[in-house]
Design a protein around this motif. Structure first.
Motif, PDB file in Angstrom:
ATOM      1  N   ILE A   1       9.272  -1.785   5.487  1.00 56.30           N
ATOM      2  CA  ILE A   1      10.211  -2.454   4.594  1.00 56.30           C
ATOM      3  C   ILE A   1       9.575  -2.577   3.219  1.00 56.30           C
ATOM      4  N   GLU A   2      10.430  -2.881   2.246  1.00 58.68           N
ATOM      5  CA  GLU A   2       9.958  -3.117   0.881  1.00 58.68           C
ATOM      6  C   GLU A   2      10.095  -4.593   0.580  1.00 58.68           C
ATOM      7  N   LEU A   3       9.086  -5.151  -0.047  1.00 60.20           N
ATOM      8  CA  LEU A   3       9.216  -6.541  -0.472  1.00 60.20           C
ATOM      9  C   LEU A   3       8.190  -6.874  -1.538  1.00 60.20           C
ATOM     10  N   PRO A   4       8.435  -7.965  -2.287  1.00 58.21           N
ATOM     11  CA  PRO A   4       7.513  -8.289  -3.380  1.00 58.21           C
ATOM     12  C   PRO A   4       6.233  -8.936  -2.874  1.00 58.21           C
ATOM     13  N   VAL A   5       5.182  -8.724  -3.618  1.00 57.52           N
ATOM     14  CA  VAL A   5       3.880  -9.321  -3.280  1.00 57.52           C
ATOM     15  C   VAL A   5       3.780 -10.686  -3.961  1.00 57.52           C
ATOM     16  N   TRP A   6       3.189 -11.627  -3.254  1.00 59.39           N
ATOM     17  CA  TRP A   6       2.906 -12.937  -3.850  1.00 59.39           C
ATOM     18  C   TRP A   6       1.438 -13.230  -3.594  1.00 59.39           C
ATOM     19  N   ILE A   7       0.687 -13.306  -4.662  1.00 58.27           N
ATOM     20  CA  ILE A   7      -0.755 -13.512  -4.533  1.00 58.27           C
ATOM     21  C   ILE A   7      -1.108 -14.955  -4.861  1.00 58.27           C
ATOM     22  N   ASP A   8      -1.967 -15.562  -4.066  1.00 56.23           N
ATOM     23  CA  ASP A   8      -2.364 -16.964  -4.243  1.00 56.23           C
ATOM     24  C   ASP A   8      -1.146 -17.869  -4.331  1.00 56.23           C
ATOM     25  N   GLY A   9      -0.178 -17.588  -3.512  1.00 49.06           N
ATOM     26  CA  GLY A   9       1.034 -18.399  -3.489  1.00 49.06           C
ATOM     27  C   GLY A   9       0.915 -19.498  -2.460  1.00 49.06           C
ATOM     28  N   ARG A  10       1.744 -19.419  -1.433  1.00 53.65           N
ATOM     29  CA  ARG A  10       1.766 -20.465  -0.426  1.00 53.65           C
ATOM     30  C   ARG A  10       0.488 -20.483   0.414  1.00 53.65           C
ATOM     31  N   ALA A  11      -0.117 -19.328   0.590  1.00 47.05           N
ATOM     32  CA  ALA A  11      -1.353 -19.288   1.384  1.00 47.05           C
ATOM     33  C   ALA A  11      -2.175 -18.080   0.951  1.00 47.05           C
ATOM     34  N   GLN A  12      -3.439 -18.057   1.434  1.00 46.63           N
ATOM     35  CA  GLN A  12      -4.319 -16.940   1.085  1.00 46.63           C
ATOM     36  C   GLN A  12      -4.850 -16.298   2.358  1.00 46.63           C
ATOM     37  N   PRO A  13      -4.441 -15.075   2.644  1.00 47.91           N
ATOM     38  CA  PRO A  13      -4.977 -14.416   3.831  1.00 47.91           C
ATOM     39  C   PRO A  13      -6.405 -13.940   3.576  1.00 47.91           C
ATOM     40  N   ALA A  14      -7.138 -13.753   4.682  1.00 43.29           N
ATOM     41  CA  ALA A  14      -8.491 -13.223   4.546  1.00 43.29           C
ATOM     42  C   ALA A  14      -8.401 -11.784   4.038  1.00 43.29           C
ATOM     43  N   ARG A  15      -9.496 -11.294   3.515  1.00 50.75           N
ATOM     44  CA  ARG A  15      -9.525  -9.889   3.079  1.00 50.75           C
ATOM     45  C   ARG A  15      -9.189  -8.997   4.269  1.00 50.75           C
ATOM     46  N   GLY A  16      -8.447  -7.963   4.003  1.00 53.01           N
ATOM     47  CA  GLY A  16      -8.112  -7.033   5.071  1.00 53.01           C
ATOM     48  C   GLY A  16      -6.893  -7.446   5.882  1.00 53.01           C
ATOM     49  N   SER A  17      -6.231  -8.516   5.446  1.00 55.24           N
ATOM     50  CA  SER A  17      -5.029  -8.899   6.195  1.00 55.24           C
ATOM     51  C   SER A  17      -3.920  -9.330   5.247  1.00 55.24           C
ATOM     52  N   VAL A  18      -2.696  -9.166   5.700  1.00 51.33           N
ATOM     53  CA  VAL A  18      -1.534  -9.596   4.923  1.00 51.33           C
ATOM     54  C   VAL A  18      -0.650 -10.441   5.833  1.00 51.33           C
ATOM     55  N   PHE A  19       0.223 -11.227   5.207  1.00 51.77           N
ATOM     56  CA  PHE A  19       1.123 -12.095   5.961  1.00 51.77           C
ATOM     57  C   PHE A  19       2.515 -11.963   5.379  1.00 51.77           C
ATOM     58  N   VAL A  20       3.529 -11.915   6.265  1.00 51.97           N
ATOM     59  CA  VAL A  20       4.921 -11.880   5.816  1.00 51.97           C
ATOM     60  C   VAL A  20       5.717 -12.880   6.665  1.00 51.97           C
ATOM     61  N   PRO A  21       6.427 -13.835   6.045  1.00 57.30           N
ATOM     62  CA  PRO A  21       7.278 -14.733   6.839  1.00 57.30           C
ATOM     63  C   PRO A  21       8.536 -13.987   7.293  1.00 57.30           C
ATOM     64  N   PHE A  22       9.149 -14.483   8.377  1.00 59.58           N
ATOM     65  CA  PHE A  22      10.286 -13.726   8.929  1.00 59.58           C
ATOM     66  C   PHE A  22      11.637 -14.387   8.700  1.00 59.58           C
ATOM     67  N   PHE A  23      11.715 -15.336   7.746  1.00 61.65           N
ATOM     68  CA  PHE A  23      12.961 -16.085   7.568  1.00 61.65           C
ATOM     69  C   PHE A  23      14.048 -15.311   6.844  1.00 61.65           C
ATOM     70  N   ASP A  24      13.666 -14.209   6.177  1.00 61.61           N
ATOM     71  CA  ASP A  24      14.616 -13.551   5.286  1.00 61.61           C
ATOM     72  C   ASP A  24      15.327 -12.419   6.022  1.00 61.61           C
ATOM     73  N   GLU A  25      16.608 -12.613   6.298  1.00 65.52           N
ATOM     74  CA  GLU A  25      17.362 -11.607   7.052  1.00 65.52           C
ATOM     75  C   GLU A  25      17.414 -10.260   6.335  1.00 65.52           C
ATOM     76  N   ARG A  26      17.336 -10.312   5.012  1.00 60.69           N
ATOM     77  CA  ARG A  26      17.450  -9.060   4.268  1.00 60.69           C
ATOM     78  C   ARG A  26      16.158  -8.261   4.331  1.00 60.69           C
ATOM     79  N   LEU A  27      15.031  -8.963   4.416  1.00 64.11           N
ATOM     80  CA  LEU A  27      13.728  -8.287   4.424  1.00 64.11           C
ATOM     81  C   LEU A  27      13.108  -8.461   5.814  1.00 64.11           C
ATOM     82  N   ALA A  28      13.579  -7.637   6.736  1.00 67.09           N
ATOM     83  CA  ALA A  28      13.287  -7.860   8.149  1.00 67.09           C
ATOM     84  C   ALA A  28      11.921  -7.293   8.529  1.00 67.09           C
ATOM     85  N   ILE A  29      10.929  -8.174   8.557  1.00 68.68           N
ATOM     86  CA  ILE A  29       9.563  -7.729   8.848  1.00 68.68           C
ATOM     87  C   ILE A  29       9.439  -7.236  10.288  1.00 68.68           C
ATOM     88  N   ASN A  30      10.391  -7.632  11.147  1.00 70.80           N
ATOM     89  CA  ASN A  30      10.283  -7.171  12.534  1.00 70.80           C
ATOM     90  C   ASN A  30      10.669  -5.702  12.730  1.00 70.80           C
TER      91      ASN A  30
END
Lengths: 245, 800, 83
Positions: B740-769
């Motif tokens: 999927i395509e989605l915008p990056v948010w750096i140092d926003g709500r949380a900070q993942p460790a190096r080598g990892s990314v996080f995507v919340p699944f609440f957005d029906e339009r941007l379906a990370i699943n």
């Protein structure tokens, strides 16, 4: 306190993109957007570009604008003895402003400024006692201390510095309005408290010297409010609406 | 007229006159004389619609609409506080696009039809091919809804083809409890949070996911109490900032950390020998794994742990050896009270059962169990995952009250309560969630034997893992028919063949069961919009149609309708007729029947009327000699649990039938998919405070949507720099399964460790699943949404 | 035998009220009058004044009933006595 947000070198360009997105309306990224129909977009403060030369002197971060004027503009508001002149129109305006920031009377107000989204909230620095900063009133919080402020209070606009914000959803919810005043037993009697005092036990948050005109107490020096103003048992959940223990 | 008659008449006259005065003239005496501003608003209690915390709210209603919400002061769970979702829960009813009419897909388009037609279609699908008909339910079903659905499938169709979305959120917690204690659900409760000296959060971010409970802990500090908070995490979250220790670990290595703690306790002799000798046995896994495993000696357990020295654990997990020692020091101190909390981090895990076992094991080994503040407590995501799924047993293998279809004696018990002929209940479990949807998305001639799924109160088109494979193929396969009962045009509803508009929350009577075994009740307060109707009614109406068509399973052994609802005089009420549905309290009658199941495994529930009075009660709720009902806070502990009689701690459903719990050994093993050259980053998914699951409700609440309007990819600043990605830029995140395509948010709500990314699944339009992995735990069948390998690249053309 | 006139005030929600009303209908000791808004006048017959008080407390504990007001009590204790 201050933390570099997202953008460094490409700041100006990125801001330009954001502004264009904001002005031209939003193109959504995916599909199946029919569910969301646009209502008025929520304005967000513009981000001023910052040159390298300014780095040392200009502050940035969530409350940069206020911070910039911090020391010069720190004030405590009107003196406690200052006479209060306010009108019904003031009250209507104050209630309208309140309504803008709440879903209904009693809902936690949204935050009208940017915040640090991750760190432990430092809200109490201003909101513990209330301050006037750079012409803005940071109201005293109306309730006892809770440390996870962002549990109940969320920002009123897209928290991301650089983003195209999708339109807000449409709702047919009509929230309970704030009442205009308490009841008086006879003209001149102290009015009753017309709202729940739950999470609003510090009357001076709204009715003190930093309160909005129209809602301000004419006698802020008196400290024991409930001596004369009776709270409502029903609104404060002290009557039995059900037979629970 | 005799004297008694005279007295009665005059008493009635006086009372009637008084009632009239009270109603129309002078108000009733007492506290109600205070004139209430906004007095036209009526208030009543309900549990919050959203998470598993189970806060109670007061719902303000005026002119048949919810207009306000207040935190319930009398609720023990939340003590007059809510989170931002709770304060705005009333707005969830009022999105502008509520579904108000049944819709049928004709020539590719959803068109309105009547309820009669819609229900006939559902009944016909179940009638024509009962074996291919499944219900996919939810931890957001009310207890009576889940109970009706379960009975319809297990007794009515006798196919066991029912499974809930809770399979995706807490089934590893269930298998952890079963394999350790022999019976499901936490022994402790929220009271532990008031007493704990140390709270350890295992891959858990309660500041956002269980905010009211988190405040309950951190607000103790403002009152001057000392509480040590330890955050075991793979990303810096809002919780981290409040914690004295934030220990970052590599994905999947939580098993090594747990073993490292156990190793030190055993080697240093700081474990609680008396507790272990009295109340525990040791266990290891078998191949293939089972919930029972096989016995092992303490010596074998000790040898198995020998490998997990602090240094070796540091090498596996990235947590410093000194910190492993610090954790073991804490557990080694018997005078401290230690509570462990976990939620999806440990449950959405291909080793979910194992890590649940290990955390219970550390608490048992160190004796941090059973005293207030000493508890291993799993937090639940959904408002009634415990109440409706775990307790009512709406799982492919489950029966109400903790019974299972695979045990003959359990089937017999259920057949007795339901008054069924012997042998009615099918011994073969239905398909678990991933398998069910796989078969629905597979052509019939290739083994896809499920052809109809009736989805209720959930949004699998966004919440299933790997939806490109599990959900979407079904939408173009011939013969597959998707029925969706929901309140909004969710992604699932919009992909359905038949859509049934439902009533939600306080538009209907309901009951939920929260994370701490607390059963809650509420009444209908407003009418649903348009033709939207209760899910229980939908189920009963379909059941009645099957009865009318002569399906034998819909009759009990006396030939009566399986769902016989009666009035006070005992006459059957035709509640399948919507006009008659609220003539009686259907919830109450279903609950009273369901309650009979609660005795088998000491999960005793009180009569419905007790829940009407209370802000929920924690089971077992046991009747006292004076006729009152007493709830239980600390299970298995003699000081509180009436069923623990023989010893201070009695595990009375012990797997080993000797009143002992099991301390398991499970080795650390690498995850099924790890980052490699092609897909070099870890992807973790989850939630944010503003939104509930796939956002179908909260994204329609302006205050919540504005605060978090869109999904994003959270990335470590250094990783972004290395890839040349700037904050706000749109990127493509891609796994072997989808992108999927989605915008990056750096140092926003949380900070993942190096080598990892996080995507919340609440957005029906941007379906990370579309990206996640359906690999699942071998026992709980719960998929791992927390780790898979992805790559992130800039989108070719900028900006979007 | 004591005959009391009572007024029941139901909780504000219709479901709660109908729940309570169903309970009242089942109670043989009660004679129900005509409801006025959310108030219901009733007559209770009990063996004596003490059990009348107990009954009132019992009614108060029924879910869905907000309050019970005692309007009148007749202390005709000897009504059923050995006449």
């Amino acid at each position: 306190m201050s933390r570099v947000r997202g953008i460094e070198v490409g700041l100006a360009a990125a801001v330009a993109i954001a502004v264009i997105g904001f002005v031209t309306g939003v193109t959504t990224t995916g599909h199946e957007v029919s569910a969301y129909v646009s209502v008025r977009p929520v304005p967000r403060p513009e981000v001023a570009a910052r040159g390298y030369a300014d780095m040392r002197t200009r502050s940035y971060g969530p409350n940069a604008e206020a911070q910039a004027q911090w020391f010069g503009a720190l004030a405590t508001g009107p003196a406690i003895s200052e006479p209060v002149v306010q009108s019904e129109a003031d009250r209507a305006a104050a209630l309208a402003r309140r309504a803008e920031r709440r879903a209904y009377d009693g809902a936690p107000p949204t935050i009208p400024h940017d915040i640090d989204q991750l760190a432990v909230p430092s809200c109490l620095a201003c909101h513990a006692e209330g301050k006037v900063i750079a012409g803005m009133v940071a109201p005293r919080m109306s309730h006892a201390r809770h440390d996870s402020c962002v549990q109940c209070h969320v920002v009123a606009a897209d928290p991301r510095r650089v983003a195209q914000t999708p339109p807000a959803p449409e709702t047919v919810f009509v929230g309970l309005e704030s009442v205009r005043g308490g009841e008086r037993a006879w003209p001149g009697a102290p009015p009753t408290i017309p709202h729940s005092t739950r999470m609003r036990e510090r009357c001076d948050a709204c009715h003190g010297t930093l309160g909005a005109l129209g809602m301000r107490s004419t006698h802020p020096w008196r400290q024991s409010c409930v001596q004369c103003h009776a709270p409502s048992a029903a609104l404060d959940q002290r009557t039995t609406t059900s037979r629970s223990p | 007229m005799d004297r008694r008659e005279f007295l009665r008449t005059s008493a009635l006259a006086a009372a009637s006159a008084a009632a009239y005065r009270m109603a129309h003239g002078q108000p009733a005496p007492g506290p109600r004389t205070t004139p209430a501003p906004n007095g036209d608003v009526r208030w009543d209690k309900a549990p919050c619609r959203f998470c598993g915390t189970g806060c109670h709210v007061q719902v303000g209603v005026r002119n048949d609409k919810v207009v306000a919400i207040a935190a319930d002061e009398k609720a023990e769970v939340n003590k007059g506080l809510l989170c931002v979702k709770g304060y705005h829960v009333g707005l969830a009813l009022y999105g502008k696009d509520r579904l108000t009419r049944p819709l049928l897909r004709r020539n590719g388009k959803l068109e309105p039809i009547s309820w009669e037609e819609a229900l006939d279609i559902v009944a016909k699908r179940a009638f024509d091919n009962p074996a291919g008909f499944a219900i996919y339910g939810s931890g957001q079903w009310t207890i009576p809804e889940g109970y009706a659905a379960n009975k319809l499938i297990k007794a009515g169709l006798a196919t066991n083809q029912i499974d809930p979305n809770a399979r995706l959120c807490m089934s590893s917690a269930v298998t952890g409890f079963l394999s350790t204690y022999g019976v499901d659900e936490p022994a402790g409760c929220y009271d532990d949070l008031d007493k704990a000296d140390v709270v350890i959060m295992w891959g858990n971010n309660p500041a956002e996911m269980h905010p009211v409970l988190f405040s309950r802990i951190v607000d103790r500090r403002s009152r001057g109490e000392k509480v040590t908070l330890i955050d075991l995490t793979t990303r810096r979250t809002r919780t981290s900032g409040f914690c004295q220790h934030t220990l970052f670990f590599k994905p999947n290595s939580d098993l090594a950390i747990a073993n490292g703690i156990a190793h030190l306790l055993v080697e240093r002799g700081t474990f609680d020998k008396a507790f272990v000798d009295a109340y525990c046995n040791f266990r290891q896994r078998t191949e293939p794994p089972t919930l029972d495993g096989q016995a092992m000696t303490f010596e074998a357990y000790r040898r198995a742990l020998a490998d997990y020295t602090p240094e070796k654990v540091e090498a596996i997990s990235g947590v410093a050896a000194a910190d492993i020692r610090m954790l073991a020091d804490l557990f080694g101190k018997r005078d401290l009270r230690i509570t462990s909390l976990w939620c999806m981090g440990m449950n959405q895990h291909t080793r979910g059962t194992a890590i649940n076992d290990l955390v219970h094991g550390i608490h048992l080994l160190s004796g941090h169990f059973g005293r207030p503040g000493d508890a291993p407590t799993s937090l639940t995501g959904q408002p009634s995952a415990c109440g409706t799924v775990r307790e009512v047993g709406t799982l492919a293998h489950g029966l109400p009250g903790g019974l299972v279809v695979t045990k003959p004696e359990h089937r017999k018990e259920a057949e007795a309560v339901w008054n069924l002929p012997a042998g009615r209940i099918n011994a073969k479990p239905g398909y678990h969630t991933v398998e069910l949807w796989k078969r629905f998305s597979t052509p019939k001639d290739k083994g896809g034997d499920i052809d109809t799924i009736w989805v209720m109160v959930t949004n699998p088109a966004r919440s299933l893992p790997n939806i490109n494979q599990l959900f979407e193929p079904s939408r173009s396969l011939p013969g597959k028919f998707l029925i969706v009962s929901d309140v909004y045009p969710t992604a699932t509803a919009m992909a359905a063949d038949l859509v049934l508009p439902s009533a939600m929350w306080v538009e209907k009577n309901g009951m939920f069961g929260n994370s701490e075994r607390r059963t809650q009740q509420w009444f209908r307060m407003v009418r649903p919009p348009g033709e939207a109707r209760d899910d229980t009614w939908q189920l009963l109406a379909v059941a009645r149609r099957l009865f009318d068509r002569g399906v034998p399973g819909l009759k009990d052994k006396d030939g009566q309708f399986l769902f016989r609802i009666r009035d006070a005089a005992g006459a059957e009420v035709p509640v399948w007729d919507w006009k008659r549905y609220y003539d009686v309290n259907v919830d109450e009658q279903l609950f009273e029947e369901y309650r009979k199941f609660s005795r088998f495994k000491h999960k005793d529930l009180a009569p419905y009327s007790e829940y009407v009075k209370a802000r929920g009660l924690r089971w077992p709720v046991v009747e006292q000699p004076d006729g009152t009902w007493r709830e239980t806070r600390f299970r298995f502990a003699r000081h509180d649990d009436p069923y623990a009689k023989k010893a201070d701690i009695q595990f009375y459903h012990s797997v080993t039938k000797d009143d002992r719990a099991l301390i398991w050994f499970h080795p650390y093993e690498p995850p099924p998919e790890s980052p490699d050259r092609d897909y070099p980053l870890w992807l973790c998914t989850g939630r944010v405070i503003e939104h509930w699951h796939t956002g179908t409700m909260t994204m329609r609440i302006p205050q919540l949507q504005r605060a978090m309007p869109e999904s994003y990819l959270e990335m470590n600043r250094e990783d972004a720099k290395a890839l040349g990605i700037a904050d706000g830029e749109v990127v493509i995140v891609e796994s072997r399964r989808g992108k999927i395509e989605l915008p990056v948010w750096i140092d926003g709500r949380a900070q993942p460790a190096r080598g990892s990314v996080f995507v919340p699944f609440f957005d029906e339009r941007l379906a990370i699943n579309r990206v996640t992995l359906e690999a699942h735990d071998p026992l709980s069948k719960q998929p791992d949404y927390k780790k898979c390998a992805v790559r992130v690249r800039k989108k070719e053309r900028q900006p979007r | 035998m004591t005959v009391s006139g009572l007024v029941i005030t139901f909780m504000d929600t219709p479901e709660a009220a109908s729940f309570a009303l169903a309970r009242l209908h089942e109670d043989a000791r009660l004679l129900l009058g005509e409801p006025v808004a959310n108030r219901l006048p009733i007559v209770a017959e009990t063996a004596d004044a003490t059990s009348g008080e107990t009954l009132v407390r019992e009614l108060e504990s029924i879910a869905g009933i907000a309050r019970v007001d005692v309007i009148s009590i007749d202390f005709a204790e000897d009504l059923d006595g050995p006449a």
